[in-house]
Design a protein around this motif. Structure first.
Motif, PDB file in Angstrom:
ATOM      1  N   ALA A  51     -44.329  51.405  74.837  1.00 44.62           N
ATOM      2  CA  ALA A  51     -43.870  52.578  75.590  1.00 44.62           C
ATOM      3  C   ALA A  51     -43.189  53.562  74.650  1.00 44.62           C
ATOM      4  N   ALA A  52     -43.663  54.805  74.671  1.00 45.89           N
ATOM      5  CA  ALA A  52     -43.123  55.843  73.795  1.00 45.89           C
ATOM      6  C   ALA A  52     -42.219  56.790  74.564  1.00 45.89           C
ATOM      7  N   GLN A  53     -41.086  57.130  73.950  1.00 47.72           N
ATOM      8  CA  GLN A  53     -40.215  58.171  74.464  1.00 47.72           C
ATOM      9  C   GLN A  53     -40.364  59.405  73.589  1.00 47.72           C
ATOM     10  N   PRO A  54     -40.025  60.576  74.107  1.00 48.43           N
ATOM     11  CA  PRO A  54     -40.284  61.800  73.353  1.00 48.43           C
ATOM     12  C   PRO A  54     -39.296  62.083  72.226  1.00 48.43           C
ATOM     13  N   TRP A  70     -42.187  61.930  65.881  1.00 55.16           N
ATOM     14  CA  TRP A  70     -41.756  62.656  67.081  1.00 55.16           C
ATOM     15  C   TRP A  70     -42.929  62.777  68.036  1.00 55.16           C
ATOM     16  N   LYS A  71     -42.680  62.414  69.296  1.00 55.24           N
ATOM     17  CA  LYS A  71     -43.699  62.544  70.336  1.00 55.24           C
ATOM     18  C   LYS A  71     -43.257  63.601  71.348  1.00 55.24           C
ATOM     19  N   GLN A  72     -44.237  64.238  71.990  1.00 52.39           N
ATOM     20  CA  GLN A  72     -43.889  65.315  72.908  1.00 52.39           C
ATOM     21  C   GLN A  72     -43.460  64.813  74.283  1.00 52.39           C
ATOM     22  N   THR A  73     -44.145  63.787  74.803  1.00 55.67           N
ATOM     23  CA  THR A  73     -43.839  63.315  76.160  1.00 55.67           C
ATOM     24  C   THR A  73     -43.753  61.793  76.198  1.00 55.67           C
ATOM     25  N   LYS A 126     -42.169  71.172  71.042  1.00 52.92           N
ATOM     26  CA  LYS A 126     -42.809  72.218  71.834  1.00 52.92           C
ATOM     27  C   LYS A 126     -44.101  72.670  71.164  1.00 52.92           C
ATOM     28  N   ASP A 127     -45.067  73.043  71.981  1.00 53.12           N
ATOM     29  CA  ASP A 127     -46.329  73.560  71.451  1.00 53.12           C
ATOM     30  C   ASP A 127     -46.077  74.830  70.634  1.00 53.12           C
ATOM     31  N   LYS A 128     -46.817  74.931  69.519  1.00 45.73           N
ATOM     32  CA  LYS A 128     -46.821  76.145  68.699  1.00 45.73           C
ATOM     33  C   LYS A 128     -45.406  76.631  68.374  1.00 45.73           C
ATOM     34  N   ASP A 187     -50.210  65.505  73.340  1.00 45.58           N
ATOM     35  CA  ASP A 187     -48.747  65.406  73.373  1.00 45.58           C
ATOM     36  C   ASP A 187     -48.252  64.205  72.584  1.00 45.58           C
ATOM     37  N   ASP A 188     -48.879  63.932  71.433  1.00 43.96           N
ATOM     38  CA  ASP A 188     -48.602  62.661  70.768  1.00 43.96           C
ATOM     39  C   ASP A 188     -47.721  62.785  69.528  1.00 43.96           C
ATOM     40  N   TYR A 189     -47.941  61.918  68.532  1.00 45.85           N
ATOM     41  CA  TYR A 189     -46.988  61.765  67.430  1.00 45.85           C
ATOM     42  C   TYR A 189     -47.379  62.544  66.174  1.00 45.85           C
ATOM     43  N   ALA A 190     -46.355  63.089  65.530  1.00 43.58           N
ATOM     44  CA  ALA A 190     -46.485  63.653  64.183  1.00 43.58           C
ATOM     45  C   ALA A 190     -45.160  63.428  63.476  1.00 43.58           C
ATOM     46  N   GLY A 191     -45.193  63.420  62.153  1.00 41.08           N
ATOM     47  CA  GLY A 191     -43.957  63.217  61.412  1.00 41.08           C
ATOM     48  C   GLY A 191     -44.206  63.140  59.925  1.00 41.08           C
ATOM     49  N   PHE A 192     -43.301  62.489  59.215  1.00 47.34           N
ATOM     50  CA  PHE A 192     -43.434  62.343  57.762  1.00 47.34           C
ATOM     51  C   PHE A 192     -42.892  60.979  57.348  1.00 47.34           C
TER      52      PHE A 192
END
Length: 588
Positions: free
Chosen positions: A456-459, A440-443, A503-505, A420-425
């Motif tokens: 501390a990461a926010q989604p 962007w993080k999921q949770t 969201k997943d997928k 549930d972690d980070y991805a982006g550009f």
């Protein structure tokens, strides 16, 4: 005593003259001229394209498309996000990879009308190894050899025997060095033989053991500083640096890296062909050593740019048979690079034609320690799709093309239900301590390494300016994870107030506009056809241009699909509105 330096209002005041008109700097002042080639009007009524979508008596575009004007003055139709086709006809595109879910009756029979394969994941290359109509990205047995992908050591090549002589992760049937372990399968000269077992990696005819640039073709073997590293691959070609150390990953060796950059465009002054004007692209069309952005005659044909109807192509006679304001020699191909303006990613630069990330630089942002492994990148679809397969430390895949103003878009998809972690550009990349990132993080989650500080990461989707005092390492790692400002490392420029994760997928389409000459940036995010996040106008001048790429942090199975960049220095209309509102606020 004081030295008075003339201010170039045409550069420093973006609205000194109306858009698309000639601005001429004079000592102590400036003056506005007529409209630029391809535009009609004056300083009072404005300069408008000779053709416009609003002037059309008939709208040729599909109801799910929009009309745009190309720089040549031609009308074009483009399908809206969540739809695909040729613009005149558009069909639903659920995974936003540029292919409609069902075949369309497109008259031109181009790829836009072809149906997307039976695949709900972005798959912009439409690769289908076994030809069963199910795309490789979602085919459990992509090569059709009866062995599931998760167990197959050659996912795309049939090999029921699974023979693997060198015991790396690739079976002999698909291993470009079957007798030498080479997990990366890198093949620099694309001759089918991996670098690990190729006696001439760059294919320039000189064996590796004798080649002073074994991975860059250089048959002349020029080496001005005589340090054993050829000029073609030397990060300091005029100063001896046999170790080629480059601690900040800016492609300039440490021994000649001054970090003096007066205009903030990522090019140090000693290497900048316009040291006083931001021009990350360093475009120099006439090769006179002076960048186009500070050269008043880019093609050196004796006609000043402001009056030249073919600014990049020599045409002293200025012949314009159809009187449309564009010279005959550059009609429909303004930069004369043999790629028509309609499909050219940078119609005013002969050096950039198509979106292509096949050549990229890997930048590891937490190189020390063993918290996680480094990211693994797979590039597909001729450089327009990137897949990251590992649960990794923070890292970047950065293209080598640098941009001034740019529009950058792509489809982001996490193809897993785990983690549930980070991805982006990223954009505006200048070195490993200086870049912009949309992440962007999921949770919500606190990073498991509490040193050197609690992160501390926010989604929420976030836009950050990275200007790190420490560079790659644990401080920058935690600062990236943390939502908010980290003094000396990262500044949060905008956060999606919805505070929701991805969201997943699920496929998301981002659209970025960056105009570093004035610090303008805006990010939009779509889920399907719906706009779900919009940063609005953000102004920041920390980095005035740079390179593009993708970002991951502790998240596996990320797909960046249907990537597209396009050079664009035109200031959007909302910049002027934002600027006027800001000035009114200051006065109040």
């Amino acid at each position: 005593s004081q030295d008075c330096v003339d201010i170039d209002e045409c550069v420093d005041l973006p609205d000194a003259c109306v858009s698309h008109s000639v601005c001429i700097n004079t000592v102590g002042s400036y003056k506005c001229g007529g409209c630029k080639p391809g535009f009609l009007g004056n300083q009072t009524s404005g300069c408008l394209p000779r053709k416009s979508c609003a002037a059309l008596t008939f709208n040729p575009c599909d109801i799910n498309a929009h009309c745009t004007m190309e720089r040549s003055g031609e009308v074009a139709c483009r399908c809206n996000v969540g739809w695909a086709g040729n613009g005149n006809t558009c069909g639903t595109d659920t995974d936003i990879d540029g292919y409609p879910n069902r075949s369309l009756p497109c008259m031109d029979n181009d790829k836009h009308g072809q149906t997307g394969q039976l695949c709900v994941h972005p798959h912009s290359g439409q690769e289908d190894a076994d030809g069963d109509g199910i795309g490789d990205q979602c085919d459990e047995d992509a090569d059709g050899d009866g062995i599931k992908n998760v167990e197959d050591n050659c996912r795309l090549v049939p090999n029921k025997d699974q023979q693997n002589s060198d015991s790396d992760s690739f079976g002999d049937a698909c291993d470009n060095c079957p007798n030498v372990p080479n997990a990366d399968q890198k093949d620099t000269d694309s001759n089918g033989q991996g670098d690990a077992c190729d006696q001439d990696i760059d294919g320039d005819g000189i064996p590796n053991v004798l080649d002073n640039c074994p991975k860059v073709p250089n048959p002349m073997q020029t080496d001005r500083d005589r340090d054993g590293v050829g000029d073609a691959c030397d990060s300091c070609p005029e100063l001896s640096n046999p170790m080629q150390t480059d601690i900040d990953n800016d492609l300039v060796g440490d021994v000649c890296d001054t970090n003096q950059d007066m205009d903030g465009d990522g090019l140090q002054d000693s290497r900048d062909n316009c040291p006083d004007i931001p021009n990350s692209s360093q475009l120099d069309s006439d090769n006179d050593g002076l960048g186009d952005d500070c050269d008043h005659d880019d093609d050196n044909d004796g006609v000043l740019d402001d009056y030249d109807n073919c600014r990049l192509v020599v045409n002293p006679n200025q012949k314009d048979s159809d009187m449309n304001g564009v010279g005959d020699v550059c009609e429909n191909d303004f930069d004369n690079d043999a790629v028509m303006d309609l499909v050219d990613a940078c119609p005013e630069s002969a050096e950039v034609t198509l979106t292509d990330f096949r050549a990229y630089q890997t930048v590891i942002l937490d190189p020390e320690g063993d918290a996680q492994i480094d990211p693994t990148w797979v590039v597909l679809n001729q450089g327009m799709e990137i897949v990251q397969t590992m649960n990794s430390d923070p890292g970047l895949a950065v293209g080598y093309t640098a941009f001034n103003g740019v529009d950058f878009e792509g489809t982001f998809h996490v193809n897993t239900v785990t983690d549930d972690d980070y991805a982006g550009f990223i954009f505006g990349y200048q070195d490993s301590s200086s870049f912009y990132v949309v992440m962007w993080k999921q949770t919500e989650q606190t990073y498991w390494q509490s040193l050197p500080f609690r992160a501390a990461a926010q989604p929420a989707l976030q836009l950050k300016a990275v200007k790190s005092r420490t560079g790659p390492g644990e401080f920058l790692r935690n600062a990236l994870w943390h939502t908010g400002d980290t003094p000396g490392e990262v500044k949060l420029l905008w956060k999606d107030p919805r505070n929701v994760g991805w969201k997943d997928k699920t496929s998301y389409r981002w659209q970025l506009s960056h105009r570093p000459q004035v610090g303008y940036m805006r990010v939009k995010l779509f889920e399907g056809t719906d706009l779900v996040a919009d940063s609005g106008v953000v102004i920041d001048t920390t980095m005035r241009g740079g390179r593009l790429g993708v970002f991951c942090f502790s998240q596996e199975n990320i797909i960046w699909s249907n990537l597209r960049y396009r050079c664009n220095d035109t200031l959007p209309e909302d910049f002027q509105t934002h600027r006027q509102q800001f000035l009114m606020h200051i006065r109040v």
